[in-house]
Design an enzyme around this catalytic site. Structure first.
Site, PDB file in Angstrom:
ATOM      1  N   ASP A   1      -1.541   1.573  -3.603  1.00 41.11           N
ATOM      2  CA  ASP A   1      -2.401   0.344  -3.945  1.00 41.11           C
ATOM      3  C   ASP A   1      -3.979   0.776  -4.652  1.00 41.11           C
ATOM      4  OD1 ASP A   1      -3.114   0.599  -1.542  1.00 41.11           O
ATOM      5  OD2 ASP A   1      -3.512  -1.536  -1.352  1.00 41.11           O
TER       6      ASP A   1
ATOM      7  N   SER B   1       0.846  -1.229   0.062  1.00 42.60           N
ATOM      8  CA  SER B   1      -0.021  -0.054  -0.064  1.00 42.60           C
ATOM      9  C   SER B   1       1.016   1.141  -0.133  1.00 42.60           C
ATOM     10  CB  SER B   1      -0.871  -0.145   1.140  1.00 42.60           C
ATOM     11  OG  SER B   1      -1.682   0.944   1.375  1.00 42.60           O
TER      12      SER B   1
ATOM     13  N   SER C   1      -0.105   1.182  17.268  1.00 39.20           N
ATOM     14  CA  SER C   1      -0.207   1.037  16.049  1.00 39.20           C
ATOM     15  C   SER C   1      -0.305  -0.183  15.729  1.00 39.20           C
ATOM     16  CB  SER C   1       1.055   1.779  15.204  1.00 39.20           C
ATOM     17  OG  SER C   1       0.892   1.243  13.927  1.00 39.20           O
TER      18      SER C   1
ATOM     19  N   THR D   1       0.410  -1.184  12.455  1.00 41.52           N
ATOM     20  CA  THR D   1       1.308  -1.449  11.306  1.00 41.52           C
ATOM     21  C   THR D   1       2.709  -1.075  11.646  1.00 41.52           C
ATOM     22  OG1 THR D   1       1.032   0.708  10.503  1.00 41.52           O
ATOM     23  CG2 THR D   1      -0.455  -0.818   9.773  1.00 41.52           C
TER      24      THR D   1
ATOM     25  N   ASP E   1      -6.504   2.203  -3.135  1.00 41.62           N
ATOM     26  CA  ASP E   1      -7.639   1.874  -2.089  1.00 41.62           C
ATOM     27  C   ASP E   1      -7.646   2.944  -1.319  1.00 41.62           C
ATOM     28  OD1 ASP E   1      -5.554   1.616  -0.149  1.00 41.62           O
ATOM     29  OD2 ASP E   1      -6.256  -0.412   0.271  1.00 41.62           O
TER      30      ASP E   1
HETATM   31  C1  16G Z   1      -3.882   0.085   7.571  1.00 39.32           C
HETATM   32  C2  16G Z   1      -5.176   0.099   7.259  1.00 39.32           C
HETATM   33  C3  16G Z   1      -6.005   1.379   7.412  1.00 39.32           C
HETATM   34  C4  16G Z   1      -5.480   1.945   8.844  1.00 39.32           C
HETATM   35  C5  16G Z   1      -4.175   1.916   9.024  1.00 39.32           C
HETATM   36  C6  16G Z   1      -3.892   2.235  10.482  1.00 39.32           C
HETATM   37  C7  16G Z   1      -6.450  -1.282   5.631  1.00 39.32           C
HETATM   38  C8  16G Z   1      -6.494  -1.732   4.229  1.00 39.32           C
HETATM   39  N1  16G Z   1      -5.632  -0.433   5.923  1.00 39.32           N
HETATM   40  O1  16G Z   1      -3.249   0.984   6.478  1.00 39.32           O
HETATM   41  O2  16G Z   1      -7.349   1.237   7.491  1.00 39.32           O
HETATM   42  O3  16G Z   1      -6.207   3.452   9.019  1.00 39.32           O
HETATM   43  O4  16G Z   1      -3.781   0.744   8.767  1.00 39.32           O
HETATM   44  O5  16G Z   1      -2.388   2.136  10.764  1.00 39.32           O
HETATM   45  O6  16G Z   1      -7.060  -2.016   6.672  1.00 39.32           O
HETATM   46  P1  16G Z   1      -1.896   1.995  12.081  1.00 39.32           P
HETATM   47  O7  16G Z   1      -2.541   0.969  13.001  1.00 39.32           O
HETATM   48  O8  16G Z   1      -0.524   1.787  12.062  1.00 39.32           O
HETATM   49  O9  16G Z   1      -2.243   3.374  12.821  1.00 39.32           O
HETATM   50 MG    MG Z   2      -3.607   1.229   0.397  1.00 43.90          MG
END
Ligand code: 16G
Ligand code: MG
Length: 615
Positions: A329, A80, A567, A569, A331
């Protein structure tokens, strides 16, 4: 215009357990990884750490398809908005949505099985679970039933070899693989949703391939524009909205949206419609580094215009009055423009939610003035700007639910709470979900209004509403579909971005992140608006918010707000603060950062406070 997918038929003779073990063993777990996690949006890591996961997930996707009695599933290879060196994958379930939560746990277990032998035990358990009476017998596995796995990938240089690993593993399991090559994430979700036609509402034409994806969207969009002729209100393209400049983040979205440009050119040449904007795509793959200083993530988080890498002549003569940015990506989408003084304005996911929900609600009311027949609402996350939530509740007069961050949560909430559920994260990811009651409502209105004049307002509303389920990608947020939907609404209302921007003013906000030794020490309530542990943290945050409310004297208007969450991610704790002034938001965020550092095991030197009004 678009290439046909490659269809590979899997092994008709099932692979032996020894061969399966050898395939897994050829891609061992790197020592740098202690545990792979399926984060908010799938597995996402630096690309060289991923082959182990990709092989196992090829096997897993085949088993998931088998567990659904042969319904088709998908694997999307993308990271992404992450930088180019990262990659990742997410699995699309047969309804086109995110992987079922229970199976997400199985995916994580399989990805982390320490040895091929332990992986085989899990595979055996999953296949027994999936197939009931067809266990994989030692050395001579029973033949699995129909399994179909769709595979798509973004434009990263390491995506093709990673895709090949998924394909090889799924084929080894005996699955049929439909390889779509380079596609956006929402396209892959669309293909899967449409491949399982029995799950698709009958109002949506079934189109399983790329040309069908463009066709269904372009035709419903053009038909929606055409309804502007009927009501004598909209159907106007203001000077600023004639050319739409798209920042493709140097990723897949740029390539794909260019197909729409060609379709629009053709439609215009055939004279079969009017009012289509000229699409000007910028930031193609290779013109600049993916997502770097461009794209939706950069524009929304930095609140700055994107860098335009395309060769200079492309921008010559174009205004910056109507622009969008996609993420890597495609989205997510945000809109933005430069006003006549050269000032940058952002229209984020919150603004999109307001525009879309008010439009749908207004059209519904033209048929059902009491608004009783269909329950509409908007799902936001804690990141939604407080002004947008107030506007939705007080002006649009719609229901608002706050859900946990991440598409899988907001999507589920929209589905659960509403017959027409609009969800958008502030970062631009979102869509609209139409439930069975909406389709019944359309069918009943159709019967009731048959024979009434075409330009009767209820009839116009019915035409518009009937087009939305096909224009909107209901499997997942889709930058292209969302962009066309927003453009159509602006066109029908005769608005430009400035009119839309002025619906309400965002409260000033500040976002930050803090590194701690273990971010899991912070837990939150269900929708992440408050921290549950450590207990002292929320108490201190609340005092800071109360003190700021007194300082800003915010009696009637929106109150200062601050929340923190680990977070999903990144290895960090995120901080969000908003207040009636930028200095208030800065000061709240600074205080929250310090509290996290002190109460939650901050690492490194203490966070630096924000200096007010510093951008
Ligand atoms: C990912 C999620 C997005 C969310 C973000 C939060 C999908 C397709 N994408 O990019 O929706 O806002 O994570 O990130 O689900 P964080 O947990 O690092 O703040
Ligand atoms: Mg994306």
């Amino acid at each position: 215009m678009s290439s046909a997918p490659k269809i590979h038929r899997g092994n008709s003779v099932p692979i032996s357990n020894d061969q399966l073990a050898a395939l897994i063993d050829a891609h061992p777990k790197p020592s740098a990884i202690s545990n792979y996690s399926y984060g908010t949006a799938g597995f996402r890591y630096e690309a060289s750490l991923l082959p182990c996961v990709f092989v196992r997930m090829g096997i897993f996707a085949a088993l998931r398809s088998a567990s659904l009695g042969g319904e088709e599933v998908g694997v999307m290879i993308t990271a992404s908005h992450n930088p180019e060196p990262d990659n990742g994958m997410k699995i699309a379930d047969s309804n086109g949505g995110m992987l079922d939560a229970a199976w997400e746990k199985h995916a994580v277990s399989l990805a982390n099985a320490p040895t091929p032998k332990q992986a085989l035990v899990l595979i055996d358990t999953l296949s027994k679970y999936a197939l009931g009476r067809h266990p994989l017998a030692q050395g001579n596995p029973a033949k699995l039933p129909k399994m179909v796995v769709h595979v798509g990938r973004d434009t990263r240089s390491h995506s093709p070899p990673l895709a090949n690993l998924v394909i090889r593993a799924a084929l080894a399991m005996g699955a049929t693989v439909i390889d779509h090559g380079e596609v956006s994430t929402p396209m892959l979700h669309h293909f899967v949703m449409h491949a399982n036609g029995h799950l698709l509402p009958s109002i949506i034409p079934q189109r399983c391939n790329e040309s069908g994806y463009y066709e269904i969207m372009a035709l419903s969009y053009a038909a929606l524009l055409r309804t502007g002729k009927l009501d004598g209100v909209g159907g106007k393209r203001l000077a600023h909205t004639k050319e739409l400049v798209i920042d493709g983040a140097c990723g897949i979205g740029a390539l794909k949206i260019d197909t729409f440009r060609k379709i629009f050119d053709k439609l215009n040449a055939e004279g079969c419609t009017y009012g289509l904007p000229v699409l000007c795509t910028m930031n193609f793959p290779g013109e600049g580094p993916l997502n770097e200083n461009c794209g939706a993530e950069y524009v929304q988080k930095q609140q700055l215009p994107p860098k335009l890498y395309s060769p200079e002549p492309k921008m010559l003569g174009l205004s910056k009055g109507y622009m969008t940015s996609f993420d890597g990506d495609a989205d997510r989408v945000v809109f933005h423009f430069e006003d006549t003084q050269g000032k940058f304005h952002l229209l984020d996911g919150d603004k999109i939610a307001v525009l879309v929900s008010s439009f749908i609600q207004e059209e519904l009311r033209c048929i059902d003035p009491n608004g009783q027949a269909v329950k509409c609402g908007v799902v936001q996350t804690a990141y939604a700007n407080g002004s947008s939530t107030l506007y939705l509740k007080n002006v649009v007069k719609t229901n608002v639910v706050i859900a946990k961050t991440g598409v899988k949560f907001v999507h589920a909430a929209a589905h659960h709470h509403f017959d027409v559920g609009v969800y958008f994260e502030a970062n631009g990811h979102g869509t609209v979900l139409f439930g069975p009651k909406f389709y019944d409502f359309i069918a009943a209105a159709d019967a009731r209004l048959r024979g009434t004049p075409r330009n009767n307002r209820a009839n116009i509303a019915l035409r518009r509403l009937r087009l939305l389920p096909a224009l909107v990608n209901q499997s997942v947020g889709d930058a292209m579909s969302d962009m066309l939907l927003v453009d159509a609404i602006l066109f029908l209302r005769g608005w430009d971005l400035n009119t839309w921007a002025q619906l309400y003013s965002d409260m000033p906000t500040r976002q930050a992140k803090v590194k701690v030794a273990d971010r899991t020490v912070i837990t939150t309530n269900d929708n992440e608006t408050a921290a549950v542990s450590p207990v002292a943290l929320q108490k201190a945050l609340q005092s800071a918010m109360d003190a700021m409310a007194v300082e800003e004297n915010s009696v009637d208007g929106p109150k200062p707000r601050c929340f923190v969450r680990p977070s999903g991610t990144e290895d960090a704790v995120r901080v969000y603060a908003e207040a009636n002034t930028q200095s208030g938001a800065d000061s709240l965020a600074s205080e929250a950062m310090m509290l996290i550092y002190k109460l939650c095991g901050g690492v490194g030197s203490p966070p630096q406070p924000f200096i007010s009004n510093r951008l």
